[in-house]
Each structure stands twice: as C-alpha cells, then as structure tokens.
Scaffold this motif. Structure first.
Motif, PDB file in Angstrom:
ATOM      1  N   ASP A   1       0.855  -1.840   0.095  1.00 32.32           N
ATOM      2  CA  ASP A   1       0.067  -0.112  -0.071  1.00 32.32           C
ATOM      3  C   ASP A   1       0.966   1.299  -0.509  1.00 32.32           C
ATOM      4  O   ASP A   1       0.649   1.940   0.811  1.00 32.32           O
ATOM      5  CB  ASP A   1      -1.014  -0.376   0.981  1.00 32.32           C
ATOM      6  N   ILE A   2       2.028   1.448  -0.845  1.00 32.91           N
ATOM      7  CA  ILE A   2       2.328   3.040  -0.898  1.00 32.91           C
ATOM      8  C   ILE A   2       1.901   3.549  -1.736  1.00 32.91           C
ATOM      9  O   ILE A   2       1.506   3.330  -2.572  1.00 32.91           O
ATOM     10  CB  ILE A   2       3.997   2.195  -1.133  1.00 32.91           C
ATOM     11  N   ASP A   3       2.147   4.923  -1.255  1.00 28.94           N
ATOM     12  CA  ASP A   3       1.365   5.712  -1.821  1.00 28.94           C
ATOM     13  C   ASP A   3       2.555   6.571  -2.500  1.00 28.94           C
ATOM     14  O   ASP A   3       3.369   7.493  -2.310  1.00 28.94           O
ATOM     15  CB  ASP A   3       0.998   6.961  -0.924  1.00 28.94           C
ATOM     16  N   THR A   4       2.670   6.522  -3.823  1.00 28.49           N
ATOM     17  CA  THR A   4       3.998   6.715  -4.548  1.00 28.49           C
ATOM     18  C   THR A   4       4.188   7.655  -4.963  1.00 28.49           C
ATOM     19  O   THR A   4       5.006   8.593  -5.412  1.00 28.49           O
ATOM     20  CB  THR A   4       3.129   6.447  -6.233  1.00 28.49           C
ATOM     21  N   LYS A   5       3.221   9.161  -4.053  1.00 30.39           N
ATOM     22  CA  LYS A   5       2.588  10.228  -4.503  1.00 30.39           C
ATOM     23  C   LYS A   5       3.816  11.099  -3.498  1.00 30.39           C
ATOM     24  O   LYS A   5       4.549  11.862  -3.451  1.00 30.39           O
ATOM     25  CB  LYS A   5       1.341  11.556  -3.985  1.00 30.39           C
ATOM     26  N   LYS A   6       4.636   9.251  -2.557  1.00 30.30           N
ATOM     27  CA  LYS A   6       5.770  10.602  -1.828  1.00 30.30           C
ATOM     28  C   LYS A   6       7.103   9.727  -1.947  1.00 30.30           C
ATOM     29  O   LYS A   6       8.016  10.212  -1.058  1.00 30.30           O
ATOM     30  CB  LYS A   6       5.178   9.756  -0.034  1.00 30.30           C
TER      31      LYS A   6
ATOM     32  N   LYS B   1      12.032   8.150   0.255  1.00 31.86           N
ATOM     33  CA  LYS B   1      10.469   8.608   0.491  1.00 31.86           C
ATOM     34  C   LYS B   1       9.773   9.254   1.640  1.00 31.86           C
ATOM     35  O   LYS B   1      10.991   9.200   2.486  1.00 31.86           O
ATOM     36  CB  LYS B   1       9.879   7.065   1.526  1.00 31.86           C
TER      37      LYS B   1
END
Length: 181
Positions: A97-102, A140
C-alpha cells in the motif's frame, strides 16, 4: 546516435532561472543535438547526439544554457538503462500500500558508495527514509517534499555532488518517453 536524458536542476522554479522549453529546444538543436524533446517545464530534456559520454553531454548543455540564457544550471545526464534500473530497484515500491506520491529519486552526478547513506545522517529526518543505489538516492517523504529539510541542497552539501530530484510520477513518465523513442 545515443539518446541521453538531461535532468536540469532548478529551472522555472518560483520565478527563478526561467527558460521556455521551446527556446531550450531551439538552443540545443542549434549546437547539434537532434530529436530534442522536453517533458514538463522543470527541465527534463531528451537529446540525441553522437557523443556517448554523459558528462560531456551535460557539460555542453550547461555551457550553452549559460551562454544563451545566462543561468548557471547544474545538469545530470542519464541513459535509458539507468532509468530502467532506477524504476526496477526502488526499494519502497515493495512496501504494501505504498503511496507513490511520497516517492522521489535524487539523481546524483557520481556513483555513490553504499556507506554514503551514513554521511546523509537520514535518521535526523525521520520519518523520511532514503536508500542509495549507484547514482540514485530513493526517497520516501513522510509528509511531502515541501515540508522537509532532506532536499537536494542538503544532499549536495553532505555528499559533495550535484543532485536533482524528481517525483516518482515524473520518473515513470520519463521512462515511458524513453521507451517510445
């Protein structure tokens, strides 16, 4: 003919070092670069040239920008293989569930040693995280790039390198453009 991706640092940011991409394209074509293609206004430029040496290509671009626009703009030049490796090796993409926006990547002017991560003293920026892989630093950010002191200036000062940072969306788009060429 070799295709290079030139990552220009610090242009068109907050009204500083303003360069229109069409003017940059025309300038680079005038000194012999072919198939010049820019991506967004923040200084991502694909060029084709007989010269294979990325450092020489970066020097030519930096020199011409200074001559024509009067801006001292650091340039990091990378190839398609390097960008593909960057895409495959980002350790943060393995997280659930990594938030690629970060996610961001700092492209640096030289290959770093794995122990260079110690020189960055990243622990003082927790909960931000970083990982070094060759001439890339995967980042990150816990909150966002605009709310941290772990930025390009800090990286350059600590490691004595030229660095330019791109968000993960831009990295993805640049790889797609490289593959389309």
């Amino acid at each position: 003919m070799t295709t290079h991706l030139a990552l220009l640092r610090g242009i068109n940011v907050s009204g500083h070092n303003m360069i229109k991409m069409e003017a940059l394209k025309t300038t680079l074509e005038a000194i012999g670069f072919q198939n010049v293609q820019t991506y967004i206004q923040s200084g991502n430029v694909f060029v084709d040239i007989e010269e294979e040496n990325a450092l020489k290509v970066g020097f030519l671009i930096r020199q011409e920008i200074f001559k024509v626009f009067g801006h001292e703009v650091p340039v990091v030049v990378i190839g398609k293989d390097d960008l593909a490796i960057c895409f495959r090796n980002n350790p943060f993409l393995k997280e659930k569930d990594i938030d690629t926006k970060k996610l961001y990547v700092a492209f640096v002017s030289t290959t770093l040693k794995s122990e260079s991560i110690n020189d960055l003293k990243i622990s003082q920026f927790k909960p931000d995280e970083a990982s070094i892989d060759g001439s890339r630093i995967y980042i990150k950010y816990a909150v966002g790039a605009g709310k941290t002191r772990f930025d390009q200036k800090y990286i350059e000062k600590k490691l004595n390198v030229t660095a330019t940072i791109r968000n993960w969306n831009t990295v993805t788009q640049l790889l797609t453009l490289f593959e389309e060429r």
